[in-house]
Design an enzyme around this catalytic site. Sequence first.
Site, PDB file in Angstrom:
ATOM      1  CB  CYS A 146     -28.587 -26.871  72.811  1.00 39.43           C
ATOM      2  SG  CYS A 146     -27.010 -27.056  71.741  1.00 39.43           S
ATOM      3  CB  CYS A 198     -22.383 -24.775  28.450  1.00 41.72           C
ATOM      4  SG  CYS A 198     -21.759 -26.423  28.103  1.00 41.72           S
ATOM      5  CB  CYS A 242      -1.395  -1.131   6.945  1.00 38.84           C
ATOM      6  SG  CYS A 242      -0.330   0.015   6.518  1.00 38.84           S
ATOM      7  CB  CYS A 260      -0.839  -0.023   1.213  1.00 41.76           C
ATOM      8  SG  CYS A 260      -0.155  -0.144   2.686  1.00 41.76           S
ATOM      9  CB  CYS A 304     -31.022 -31.323  57.702  1.00 44.03           C
ATOM     10  SG  CYS A 304     -30.497 -30.799  55.883  1.00 44.03           S
ATOM     11  CB  CYS A 331     -34.215 -31.335  53.095  1.00 46.86           C
ATOM     12  SG  CYS A 331     -32.880 -30.131  52.912  1.00 46.86           S
ATOM     13  CB  CYS A 349     -21.541 -36.381  56.469  1.00 43.55           C
ATOM     14  SG  CYS A 349     -23.435 -37.107  56.855  1.00 43.55           S
ATOM     15  CB  CYS A 384      -2.262 -28.519  30.969  1.00 44.85           C
ATOM     16  SG  CYS A 384      -2.489 -29.648  29.292  1.00 44.85           S
TER      17      CYS A 384
HETATM   18 ZN   LIG Z   1      -1.002   0.430   4.426  1.00 49.53          ZN
HETATM   19 ZN   LIG Z   2     -20.091 -26.929  29.660  1.00 49.84          ZN
HETATM   20 ZN   LIG Z   3     -32.503 -30.788  55.200  1.00 50.52          ZN
HETATM   21 ZN   LIG Z   4      -4.272 -30.665  30.037  1.00 50.39          ZN
HETATM   22 ZN   LIG Z   5     -27.467 -28.802  70.602  1.00 46.07          ZN
END
Ligand SMILES: [Zn+2]
Ligand SMILES: [Zn+2]
Ligand SMILES: [Zn+2]
Ligand SMILES: [Zn+2]
Ligand SMILES: [Zn+2]
Length: 482
Positions: free
Chosen positions: A279, A235, A151, A125, A304, A319, A289, A199
């Site tokens: 309590c 996703c 450019c 150019c 729970c 629940c 757990c 990675c």
């Molecule tokens: Zn150019």
């Molecule tokens: Zn995904």
């Molecule tokens: Zn529960």
């Molecule tokens: Zn990998």
């Molecule tokens: Zn208790």
Amino acid sequence: MSSDDEFYSEDVEDDTSEFDSDTENVETEDQDEDVVRVLTYSDIREVMNEKIEEVREILEVNNGVCRVLLQKYSWDKTILLEKFYEDPNFIVNSKIALRASDSSESSNGECDICCDTAPLVGLSCNHTACKECWRAYLTEKINEKKCEIQCMASDCELIIDDDKIQEYLSSDTTVISAFQQLTVDEYVETNHFLTQCSCGMVVKSSRSDAHLVVCSCGIRFCFSCRNDSHEPVNCRLLKLWEKKCVGVKNKTAASADGYSSDKETFNWILSNTKDCPKCVTSIEKNGGCNRITCRSKTCRFEFCWLCMREWSVHGYSSCNTFNAKDEKNRVDSRAELHRFLFFYNRFKSHEQSLELEKKLVKTVNAKMEEMQQKGIGWADVLFLRKSVNILAECRRTLMFTYIFAFYLERNNQAIMFDGNQKDLEMAVEQLSGLLEQEMETNDLRVLIQKTQDKSRYVEYRRKVLLDHCTEGMEQDAWVYNA
Ligand SMILES: [Zn+2]
Ligand SMILES: [Zn+2]
Ligand SMILES: [Zn+2]
Ligand SMILES: [Zn+2]
Ligand SMILES: [Zn+2]
Ligand SMILES: [Zn+2]
């Protein structure tokens, strides 16, 4: 699928043979993970070069121009050549700076950029500058992760081809390799059957949709969004959920005093310490757990962690399902928030448990050693470790079922899903409780038997839930509210 996509997929599928057969094949033991091939940077570079070679003789331009053109047409040789035959001025119209028409190389003059008098070089150019200015300009663009570089003249759209870029950067090998890496990354980005692992290696799959793959480095991830496994959530919903979490967190953090209880709820969810509902002794959660026993000797209340209700209640009332009726007196916008917090609490708690259950690896390893010394068969010993992996896998699925449920419109299928989720949750807590609390036993045979039974059951519950989700997807039974 558009006709372009179809064409593209066929093209790529035909190309499966293009990668050397000695590239690594990663066999996975898990059936829901596809067998993939893991490719290095140079494997891909090689394929790119082959494709460049194929079009270069026809287009009669250098490798760099071929690379830019192929990238422009998503590495679809057929479409590129079609365009080339259609338009006699194709190359000129493609706006790539051509080496062939370069003129007056290295004539001395004043550089428009830095005003020094130096040998000026330029593109077809006729925009010129000194070599140092080109180098600085290209380095800046490459640092911005651009590999289609125009450019330097602001009103010029000409793209500088790879060969020219490397010539101007000749003394700067690190920038050149950064540029080459960018061109490979762009190629991978364009190819629906390739995705990059964190990675740096590239995973090639036989499918382009969302599915789990395992890289040779051991990292397992979703082929489509590159997150760790997130079944049964797709996703798109996962991305929405992540945005939602950030949004709600910012909103509650910035809210006026009137809403400070929401802030408290948030902190309560994220906290590792809660008060015994009976309590009020504060209890720190140190295992995965969610069936918690109050540590106060006089109380020993079992509850729970997710809903703080008495554990025994869980046998007949669930629940995991959000009860909208309890929320009917709230203002709409706050009801929405409370609904979100209900699911967020369960998602986060299971995430917390997953983290805490990593400690199990250590206790289980010690137990395995003891078992071996007592002459128990290796297959049985090994199963103990496998059960820890099963627990993690199922806990993880359970986590994501709460995102799925959050976005699910209520219908009969959703009610079935709630049932499956509840069954999976109970099974997960049972296995977790077993692995955390019953490892001390000396009755190793019984321990092995129990672990096997509970592991198989929880795996079965996970399969039932996921199969139901897949079925629903195939039959369009899931209605999402987002
Ligand atoms: Zn150019
Ligand atoms: Zn995904
Ligand atoms: Zn529960
Ligand atoms: Zn990998
Ligand atoms: Zn208790
Ligand atoms: Zn200059």
